[in-house]
Design a protein around this motif. Sequence first.
Motif, PDB file in Angstrom:
ATOM      1  N   ASP A 474      11.457  44.265  27.258  1.00  5.57           N
ATOM      2  CA  ASP A 474      11.505  42.895  27.789  1.00  5.57           C
ATOM      3  C   ASP A 474      12.846  42.548  28.416  1.00  5.57           C
ATOM      4  O   ASP A 474      12.925  41.646  29.265  1.00  5.57           O
ATOM      5  N   GLY A 475      13.926  43.205  27.979  1.00  4.23           N
ATOM      6  CA  GLY A 475      15.227  42.814  28.502  1.00  4.23           C
ATOM      7  C   GLY A 475      16.295  43.878  28.308  1.00  4.23           C
ATOM      8  O   GLY A 475      16.106  44.876  27.603  1.00  4.23           O
ATOM      9  N   LEU A 476      17.428  43.640  28.977  1.00  5.53           N
ATOM     10  CA  LEU A 476      18.599  44.510  28.885  1.00  5.53           C
ATOM     11  C   LEU A 476      19.776  43.682  28.382  1.00  5.53           C
ATOM     12  O   LEU A 476      19.885  42.491  28.682  1.00  5.53           O
ATOM     13  N   LYS A 477      20.677  44.335  27.625  1.00  4.19           N
ATOM     14  CA  LYS A 477      21.885  43.667  27.175  1.00  4.19           C
ATOM     15  C   LYS A 477      23.096  44.413  27.734  1.00  4.19           C
ATOM     16  O   LYS A 477      23.239  45.623  27.521  1.00  4.19           O
ATOM     17  N   ILE A 478      23.935  43.686  28.471  1.00  2.00           N
ATOM     18  CA  ILE A 478      25.124  44.291  29.073  1.00  2.00           C
ATOM     19  C   ILE A 478      26.192  44.443  27.996  1.00  2.00           C
ATOM     20  O   ILE A 478      26.536  43.488  27.298  1.00  2.00           O
ATOM     21  N   ASP A 479      26.731  45.629  27.883  1.00  2.00           N
ATOM     22  CA  ASP A 479      27.716  45.906  26.835  1.00  2.00           C
ATOM     23  C   ASP A 479      28.976  45.048  26.994  1.00  2.00           C
ATOM     24  O   ASP A 479      29.428  44.764  28.113  1.00  2.00           O
ATOM     25  N   ALA A 480      29.559  44.661  25.850  1.00  2.00           N
ATOM     26  CA  ALA A 480      30.737  43.782  25.856  1.00  2.00           C
ATOM     27  C   ALA A 480      31.937  44.401  26.563  1.00  2.00           C
ATOM     28  O   ALA A 480      32.793  43.673  27.079  1.00  2.00           O
ATOM     29  N   SER A 481      32.010  45.731  26.602  1.00  2.00           N
ATOM     30  CA  SER A 481      33.158  46.366  27.267  1.00  2.00           C
ATOM     31  C   SER A 481      33.184  46.055  28.758  1.00  2.00           C
ATOM     32  O   SER A 481      34.260  45.886  29.355  1.00  2.00           O
ATOM     33  N   PHE A 482      32.018  45.947  29.392  1.00  2.00           N
ATOM     34  CA  PHE A 482      31.954  45.595  30.808  1.00  2.00           C
ATOM     35  C   PHE A 482      32.271  44.119  31.015  1.00  2.00           C
ATOM     36  O   PHE A 482      32.989  43.745  31.944  1.00  2.00           O
ATOM     37  N   VAL A 483      31.732  43.287  30.136  1.00  2.80           N
ATOM     38  CA  VAL A 483      31.980  41.841  30.257  1.00  2.80           C
ATOM     39  C   VAL A 483      33.461  41.545  30.059  1.00  2.80           C
ATOM     40  O   VAL A 483      34.049  40.727  30.781  1.00  2.80           O
ATOM     41  N   GLY A 484      34.080  42.196  29.097  1.00  2.75           N
ATOM     42  CA  GLY A 484      35.501  41.966  28.827  1.00  2.75           C
ATOM     43  C   GLY A 484      36.401  42.356  29.981  1.00  2.75           C
ATOM     44  O   GLY A 484      37.531  41.861  30.093  1.00  2.75           O
ATOM     45  N   ALA A 485      35.936  43.266  30.838  1.00  2.00           N
ATOM     46  CA  ALA A 485      36.759  43.725  31.959  1.00  2.00           C
ATOM     47  C   ALA A 485      36.554  42.912  33.232  1.00  2.00           C
ATOM     48  O   ALA A 485      37.197  43.188  34.255  1.00  2.00           O
ATOM     49  N   LEU A 486      35.679  41.917  33.186  1.00  2.00           N
ATOM     50  CA  LEU A 486      35.460  41.095  34.386  1.00  2.00           C
ATOM     51  C   LEU A 486      36.750  40.398  34.787  1.00  2.00           C
ATOM     52  O   LEU A 486      37.468  39.849  33.959  1.00  2.00           O
ATOM     53  N   GLY A 487      37.016  40.397  36.080  1.00  2.00           N
ATOM     54  CA  GLY A 487      38.247  39.799  36.584  1.00  2.00           C
ATOM     55  C   GLY A 487      39.427  40.755  36.572  1.00  2.00           C
ATOM     56  O   GLY A 487      40.474  40.464  37.157  1.00  2.00           O
TER      57      GLY A 487
END
Length: 559
Positions: A474-487
Amino acid sequence: MSFAGDLRTLLVRAVVGGSLAGFVLRAVVAAALLPVAAAIAAPPGSAAAAAAGAGAVGAVAAGTAAWVGVRWAFRDVRRQLALAQQGEPGPGAGAVFAEVQDAGRAVRALAEAYRNSADALVYQAYHDPLTGLPNRAHFLATLRQTLREAGADEQVAVLFFDLDRFKLINDTLGHAVGDRLLVALSQRLQRLAAPHRLLARLAGDEFVLLIRSARAEAEAIDCARSIVAACARPYAIDGHDLFASASVGIAVGVPGRDTAHDLLRRADIALYRAKEAGRARFALFAPEWEEPSEERLSLEAGLRRAIARGQLRLAYQPVYRLADGALAGFEALLRWHHPHRGVLTPGQFLELAEETGEMPKIGRWVLDEAARFAAGLRRLGFGTTDPPPTVFVNLSASEFSQPELASTVQAALRRAEASPALLGIEITETVLMRDVSAAARNLARLREEGVRVAIDDFGTGYSSLAYLELLPVDGLKIDASFVGALGRSERAEAIVQSVVQLAAGLGLSVTAEGIETGEQAAYLRELGCGFGQGHYFAPPMERERLLRELKRRTLRRAG
């Protein structure tokens, strides 16, 4: 007076004679004490004791000669100085300097004796007095250095071996025969010597062989076979035909990671396994043979009782819809409240749970708790939205591989009187890709029950893009390591954007984990990411605290 002047310049007058003689006397004492110390340390009657004693005698003799020679030579020098100062004739400078040269030769002899005695002491410290092989100190020092210096393409192997019937021989025929047997064994093993190997005696009948090469493991197995074969032949000692087979344990280490202590201990464990299997053979260490530490045993015992003692708890981290901030669900996170170690996260004990067979019991408990929590939320009025908030539970590889997984989830929902829509399952990409066909079957059964499924930590495991169409998720979860590197990382931004677009194209929901700032939340919302969780919204909380936070948030939104 020119002769006297020359002597003054060369010898700084008479003072030099006394100082040099005093130095020589101190050197004599030091040179004698070194081999004397070695003689005391060596076993009585051994070759090392005899050599050290001879070194002491030689050092004392050389030193005495040097001291006497220096004293006589410089006494003559002082006498000639006095005669020259009084204007009286004396022997020529050549005769005086000949005596000085004799004294110099005596001093050189003393220096050589001193060096030999020091070498003897060092040799004694690093070699076995009975066999002449390197001893434990030598072996461990070399093993440590080898593990530090070995290249990435090299292996380091240790063979630990002993004689299977040595104690019987020692007790029956005496220690003298036992010693001669050890000497004979060490001589047989000399053919194993090579520039990249080190054969040493640790103690008693325990020997070790160190190998450093690109194929150390294969070489160690060949050497083990040679050792077993060499020891199988009888030993003729003092009229006795002695038979003493050998057992060998092998351990292969990784340079830069394993310590000398680790490698020697593993080889010892392998030796024990070889003896356990029938002696006169070798065994190669396997990781599962590692003896559990006291700390591990204590942790294992505590884990077996953790559920009954109420030490396992779930913390829940809210998941919010990024478009309007509405509550969309929760991720259930397991915690072990250990009485002595504090709060332990899954990474600190789940591997142990897998190894000890506790994982199925813990998994069922987690499903029951999460289902009860989800049902309780609805009764308290927090789950009345459409669709209702879903509580997602993480599954381990062993849980997901169980053919009765769907039945286990269904039973948990039935016991909690909860709707399947209230419970979701998260499984990592890596676990899914182990067996895509089996994964597809299990996921399909869960979907048939109405349970939602999401792929956790998407993008960190195997590349599963080609299989997403086949997997009923039903869905995908983006790993926190990618989110933390935004910007901060263009690559991370490109990965996040690609996952969001991929999910949209396949009709899947997408949740970003680890959102820490408002900027990250705004960026993800603009990309089209549907859901988010992280400390920016709320940390993981246990039930009572979470309910208080939800009430506060509800009142805030209503006001």
